[in-house]
Scaffold this motif. Structure first.
Motif, PDB file in Angstrom:
ATOM      1  N   VAL A  36      -0.559  19.115  74.404  1.00 18.17           N
ATOM      2  CA  VAL A  36       0.436  19.644  73.368  1.00 18.17           C
ATOM      3  C   VAL A  36       1.452  18.645  72.958  1.00 18.17           C
ATOM      4  N   VAL A  37       1.733  17.493  73.981  1.00 19.26           N
ATOM      5  CA  VAL A  37       2.635  16.345  73.593  1.00 19.26           C
ATOM      6  C   VAL A  37       2.187  15.464  72.518  1.00 19.26           C
ATOM      7  N   SER A  38       0.844  15.283  72.582  1.00 15.65           N
ATOM      8  CA  SER A  38       0.312  14.321  71.535  1.00 15.65           C
ATOM      9  C   SER A  38       0.045  15.034  70.129  1.00 15.65           C
ATOM     10  N   GLY A  39      -0.443  16.412  70.680  1.00 15.06           N
ATOM     11  CA  GLY A  39      -1.078  17.346  69.550  1.00 15.06           C
ATOM     12  C   GLY A  39      -2.320  17.501  69.649  1.00 15.06           C
ATOM     13  N   LYS A  40      -3.200  16.788  70.586  1.00 17.72           N
ATOM     14  CA  LYS A  40      -4.539  16.368  70.419  1.00 17.72           C
ATOM     15  C   LYS A  40      -4.863  18.136  70.887  1.00 17.72           C
ATOM     16  N   GLY A  41      -6.037  18.402  69.966  1.00 19.26           N
ATOM     17  CA  GLY A  41      -6.724  19.733  70.187  1.00 19.26           C
ATOM     18  C   GLY A  41      -5.770  20.997  70.024  1.00 19.26           C
ATOM     19  N   LEU A  42      -4.679  20.812  69.140  1.00 19.99           N
ATOM     20  CA  LEU A  42      -4.054  22.233  68.707  1.00 19.99           C
ATOM     21  C   LEU A  42      -4.870  22.874  67.599  1.00 19.99           C
ATOM     22  N   GLU A  43      -5.099  21.975  66.736  1.00 19.05           N
ATOM     23  CA  GLU A  43      -5.769  22.632  65.444  1.00 19.05           C
ATOM     24  C   GLU A  43      -6.901  23.549  65.937  1.00 19.05           C
ATOM     25  N   GLU A  44      -7.910  22.868  66.692  1.00 23.61           N
ATOM     26  CA  GLU A  44      -9.032  23.662  67.261  1.00 23.61           C
ATOM     27  C   GLU A  44      -8.325  24.855  68.216  1.00 23.61           C
ATOM     28  N   ALA A  45      -7.585  24.890  68.745  1.00 26.73           N
ATOM     29  CA  ALA A  45      -7.178  25.880  69.753  1.00 26.73           C
ATOM     30  C   ALA A  45      -6.501  27.149  68.951  1.00 26.73           C
ATOM     31  N   LEU A  46      -5.740  26.855  67.913  1.00 24.39           N
ATOM     32  CA  LEU A  46      -5.236  27.789  66.936  1.00 24.39           C
ATOM     33  C   LEU A  46      -6.143  28.428  65.816  1.00 24.39           C
ATOM     34  N   ALA A  47      -7.270  27.683  65.428  1.00 25.81           N
ATOM     35  CA  ALA A  47      -7.946  28.185  64.437  1.00 25.81           C
ATOM     36  C   ALA A  47      -8.335  29.701  64.598  1.00 25.81           C
ATOM     37  N   GLY A  48      -7.884  30.321  63.520  1.00 27.72           N
ATOM     38  CA  GLY A  48      -8.351  31.681  63.232  1.00 27.72           C
ATOM     39  C   GLY A  48      -7.359  32.586  64.105  1.00 27.72           C
ATOM     40  N   ALA A  49      -6.524  32.207  65.057  1.00 26.63           N
ATOM     41  CA  ALA A  49      -5.709  33.095  66.012  1.00 26.63           C
ATOM     42  C   ALA A  49      -4.657  33.965  65.226  1.00 26.63           C
ATOM     43  N   ASP A  50      -4.478  35.061  65.642  1.00 29.05           N
ATOM     44  CA  ASP A  50      -3.209  35.891  65.169  1.00 29.05           C
ATOM     45  C   ASP A  50      -2.103  35.715  65.863  1.00 29.05           C
ATOM     46  N   VAL A  51      -2.176  35.451  67.149  1.00 35.61           N
ATOM     47  CA  VAL A  51      -1.163  35.389  68.179  1.00 35.61           C
ATOM     48  C   VAL A  51      -1.514  34.058  68.760  1.00 35.61           C
ATOM     49  N   VAL A  52      -0.311  33.209  69.167  1.00 31.42           N
ATOM     50  CA  VAL A  52      -0.415  32.036  70.139  1.00 31.42           C
ATOM     51  C   VAL A  52       0.476  32.547  71.086  1.00 31.42           C
ATOM     52  N   ILE A  53      -0.013  32.382  72.538  1.00 32.85           N
ATOM     53  CA  ILE A  53       0.978  32.374  73.604  1.00 32.85           C
ATOM     54  C   ILE A  53       1.132  30.898  74.311  1.00 32.85           C
ATOM     55  N   ASN A  54       2.299  30.544  74.456  1.00 33.14           N
ATOM     56  CA  ASN A  54       2.523  29.295  74.950  1.00 33.14           C
ATOM     57  C   ASN A  54       3.177  29.354  76.147  1.00 33.14           C
ATOM     58  N   LEU A  55       2.245  28.991  77.111  1.00 34.32           N
ATOM     59  CA  LEU A  55       2.467  29.169  78.727  1.00 34.32           C
ATOM     60  C   LEU A  55       2.311  27.683  79.371  1.00 34.32           C
ATOM     61  N   THR A  56       2.402  26.512  78.403  1.00 31.74           N
ATOM     62  CA  THR A  56       2.313  25.297  78.863  1.00 31.74           C
ATOM     63  C   THR A  56       3.580  24.938  79.758  1.00 31.74           C
ATOM     64  N   ASN A  57       3.569  23.877  80.581  1.00 25.91           N
ATOM     65  CA  ASN A  57       5.032  23.875  81.319  1.00 25.91           C
ATOM     66  C   ASN A  57       5.046  22.179  81.557  1.00 25.91           C
TER      67      ASN A  57
END
Length: 246
Positions: free
Chosen positions: A38-59
């Protein structure tokens, strides 16, 4: 609905994934182990594709002032990716009293909340008290020889399972456009909580010494970590939880 759970392999995230799956939802967990950064942004587009809801529990990996950079950068990246993906609800987990505790990590969580509140995506913030599961770590941080030095700071701890359930409820409802507070059912002083823990889990000759200068919670004044009026109270009691763990 389709949910993207960022930090979905962690203590809370894994339970949130299980809870949403049990309700019949389409759930995609994402974490460092799945290629998400989540810091570089790598993988975010794939992770959120088609999502209605995002829950951010990263720490943040640290609790010092570098945590501020982590939350500011990660929330900016996730917010932009959520907007691009058409996400309709953005949920984060925060801490009761977070805006009243003068330590770096709490300031970082306040920054995270502000970025969410000022972003374009409808949101919910779930604020909770300290986890039962962290009591052992708090005690280890302030142990000197056989003495566990703890302040008499009032706390109202909550089980991680109850935290996960609260996140699931918020995520499956309409965006709050605000904060929901959830806490455990009992108030203790931190030194009292340590004595209860050692009574249930004897650990050699360790004993609790009340020291109002010990540890990060010594900097907390008054009842800022206690549930404010209107807070939802979780069902699990600390002594019952200790027995279940044993």
């Amino acid at each position: 609905m389709k949910f993207a759970v960022l930090g979905g392999r962690g203590r809370i995230g894994s339970q949130v994934v299980d809870g949403l799956t049990a309700l019949g939802h389409d759930v995609k967990p994402a974490s460092l182990s799945t290629g998400l950064d989540v810091v570089s942004g790598k993988g975010l587009e794939e992770a959120l594709a088609g999502a209605d809801v995002v829950i951010n529990l990263t720490n943040s990996p640290s609790f010092d002032d570098t945590s501020i950079d982590f939350f500011e950068t990660s929330m900016s990246n996730i917010g932009a990716a959520a907007e691009a993906a058409g996400v309709r609800h953005f949920v984060i987990l925060s801490i009761i009293g977070v805006d009243q505790v003068p330590v770096d990590y709490y300031r970082a969580k306040v920054a995270q909340e502000h970025i969410l509140e000022n972003g374009p995506t409808p949101y919910s913030i779930v604020r909770v008290t300290q986890f039962f599961e962290f009591v052992g770590a708090i005690m280890s941080w302030t142990t000197e020889g056989d003495a566990v030095r703890l302040p008499s700071t009032p706390v109202q701890p909550i089980a991680a399972a109850d935290v996960a359930a609260a996140v699931v409820r918020a995520a499956t409802g309409s965006p709050l456009q605000g904060i929901r507070n959830v806490a455990g059912p009992e108030v203790f002083t931190l030194d009292e909580l340590g004595r209860i823990t050692l009574e249930a889990r004897p650990d050699g000759d360790r004993h609790v010494v009340t020291d109002d200068q010990a540890g990060m919670f010594a900097e907390v004044s008054g009842d800022v970590l206690i549930a404010p009026k209107g807070t939802e109270l979780a069902p699990t009691h600390y002594r019952d939880w200790l027995r279940q763990q044993a």
